[in-house]
Design a protein around this motif. Sequence first.
Motif, PDB file in Angstrom:
ATOM      1  N   LEU A 161      16.587 -43.175  76.307  1.00  0.00           N
ATOM      2  CA  LEU A 161      17.411 -42.290  75.496  1.00  0.00           C
ATOM      3  C   LEU A 161      18.722 -42.080  76.234  1.00  0.00           C
ATOM      4  CD1 LEU A 161      17.903 -40.347  73.111  1.00  0.00           C
ATOM      5  CD2 LEU A 161      16.959 -38.529  74.570  1.00  0.00           C
ATOM      6  N   GLY A 162      19.848 -42.386  75.576  1.00  0.00           N
ATOM      7  CA  GLY A 162      21.154 -42.221  76.195  1.00  0.00           C
ATOM      8  C   GLY A 162      22.180 -41.706  75.215  1.00  0.00           C
ATOM      9  N   ASP A 163      23.411 -41.566  75.693  1.00  0.00           N
ATOM     10  CA  ASP A 163      24.483 -41.043  74.852  1.00  0.00           C
ATOM     11  C   ASP A 163      25.699 -41.952  74.793  1.00  0.00           C
ATOM     12  OD1 ASP A 163      26.870 -39.739  76.767  1.00  0.00           O
ATOM     13  OD2 ASP A 163      24.949 -40.002  77.745  1.00  0.00           O
ATOM     14  N   SER A 164      25.706 -43.031  75.580  1.00  0.00           N
ATOM     15  CA  SER A 164      26.889 -43.886  75.643  1.00  0.00           C
ATOM     16  C   SER A 164      26.519 -45.335  75.357  1.00  0.00           C
ATOM     17  CB  SER A 164      27.548 -43.796  77.025  1.00  0.00           C
ATOM     18  OG  SER A 164      26.778 -44.497  77.995  1.00  0.00           O
ATOM     19  N   VAL A 165      27.537 -46.113  75.015  1.00  0.00           N
ATOM     20  CA  VAL A 165      27.296 -47.543  74.801  1.00  0.00           C
ATOM     21  C   VAL A 165      26.825 -48.197  76.087  1.00  0.00           C
ATOM     22  CG1 VAL A 165      28.938 -47.690  72.887  1.00  0.00           C
ATOM     23  CG2 VAL A 165      29.734 -48.109  75.228  1.00  0.00           C
ATOM     24  N   TRP A 166      27.228 -47.642  77.230  1.00  0.00           N
ATOM     25  CA  TRP A 166      26.839 -48.220  78.517  1.00  0.00           C
ATOM     26  C   TRP A 166      25.350 -48.006  78.768  1.00  0.00           C
ATOM     27  CZ3 TRP A 166      30.910 -50.843  78.681  1.00  0.00           C
ATOM     28  CH2 TRP A 166      32.142 -50.284  78.341  1.00  0.00           C
ATOM     29  N   ALA A 180      19.660 -43.216  70.839  1.00  0.00           N
ATOM     30  CA  ALA A 180      20.884 -42.574  71.321  1.00  0.00           C
ATOM     31  C   ALA A 180      21.161 -41.284  70.567  1.00  0.00           C
ATOM     32  CB  ALA A 180      22.076 -43.523  71.171  1.00  0.00           C
ATOM     33  N   VAL A 181      21.846 -40.392  71.261  1.00  0.00           N
ATOM     34  CA  VAL A 181      22.389 -39.183  70.643  1.00  0.00           C
ATOM     35  C   VAL A 181      23.906 -39.229  70.790  1.00  0.00           C
ATOM     36  CG1 VAL A 181      20.418 -37.626  70.822  1.00  0.00           C
ATOM     37  CG2 VAL A 181      21.875 -37.986  72.818  1.00  0.00           C
ATOM     38  N   ARG A 182      24.603 -38.579  69.852  1.00  0.00           N
ATOM     39  CA  ARG A 182      26.065 -38.651  69.815  1.00  0.00           C
ATOM     40  C   ARG A 182      26.724 -37.605  70.702  1.00  0.00           C
ATOM     41  NH1 ARG A 182      28.544 -38.147  64.415  1.00  0.00           N
ATOM     42  NH2 ARG A 182      30.353 -38.778  65.655  1.00  0.00           N
ATOM     43  N   THR A 183      25.952 -36.964  71.558  1.00  0.00           N
ATOM     44  CA  THR A 183      26.462 -35.871  72.379  1.00  0.00           C
ATOM     45  C   THR A 183      27.478 -36.321  73.424  1.00  0.00           C
ATOM     46  OG1 THR A 183      24.423 -36.154  73.657  1.00  0.00           O
ATOM     47  CG2 THR A 183      24.487 -34.344  72.088  1.00  0.00           C
ATOM     48  N   GLY A 184      27.569 -37.629  73.677  1.00  0.00           N
ATOM     49  CA  GLY A 184      28.547 -38.127  74.631  1.00  0.00           C
ATOM     50  C   GLY A 184      29.895 -38.439  74.022  1.00  0.00           C
TER      51      GLY A 184
END
Length: 219
Positions: A161-166, A180-184
């Motif tokens: 689970l991440g927030d960035s394309v990286w 993913a979450v859009r929090t980044g």
Amino acid sequence: MPDTAVLDVDGTLVDTNYQHALAWFRAFRRFDVTLPVWRLHRAIGMGGDQLVPAVAGDGFEAAHGDAVRAAWTEEFDPLQPEVQPFEGARDLIAELDRRGWTVVLASSGKQQHVDAYLDLLDARDLVDGWTTSDDADATKPAPDLLQVALERVSGRSGVLLGDSVWDCEAAKNAGMGSLAVRTGGFSAEELADAGASAVFDSLPELIESLDRTGFARPS
């Protein structure tokens, strides 16, 4: 089959991305380099070893890489007390634990920052392990940190689970699926294009949808 939930920390569980971008802006200004903050924000999610050459070039990295990373730490530390967890962060960890997932935090942050976030999330007793910047030579989007995180908890296979394309690219490079979450601050389209199988606006929305995601139950 996945048995381990691999959770990014900065920008995913705690709201730090804009503090990171500001700290990098101030760090580069010490070397008379002025970079647009939007450009720095687009690189947040990379570790410092990847970010510096990505935004300032290989020549700057060779001449000043270690020094600007040290300057970033000095600029970020005073902002640390402003950092807050995202709504639902601890609830998500607790729910994944309840469902039987092995939970590991895959952070490329400094040890002192990761310690602060663990306390902020009150998560030390909920997670099975965590990483810091000391645990891998190359950070995201390289797969190293995710592989170390999985090994740390003797996981068979992971879902990130991440927030960035990286984050999503690192998961793909490590052979993991990702959510993913859009929090980044990245768009749903960008995150999906980078490999996320599903994108959510918030952690509470993700929690409500767990049964329809790769985090339904460990295998």
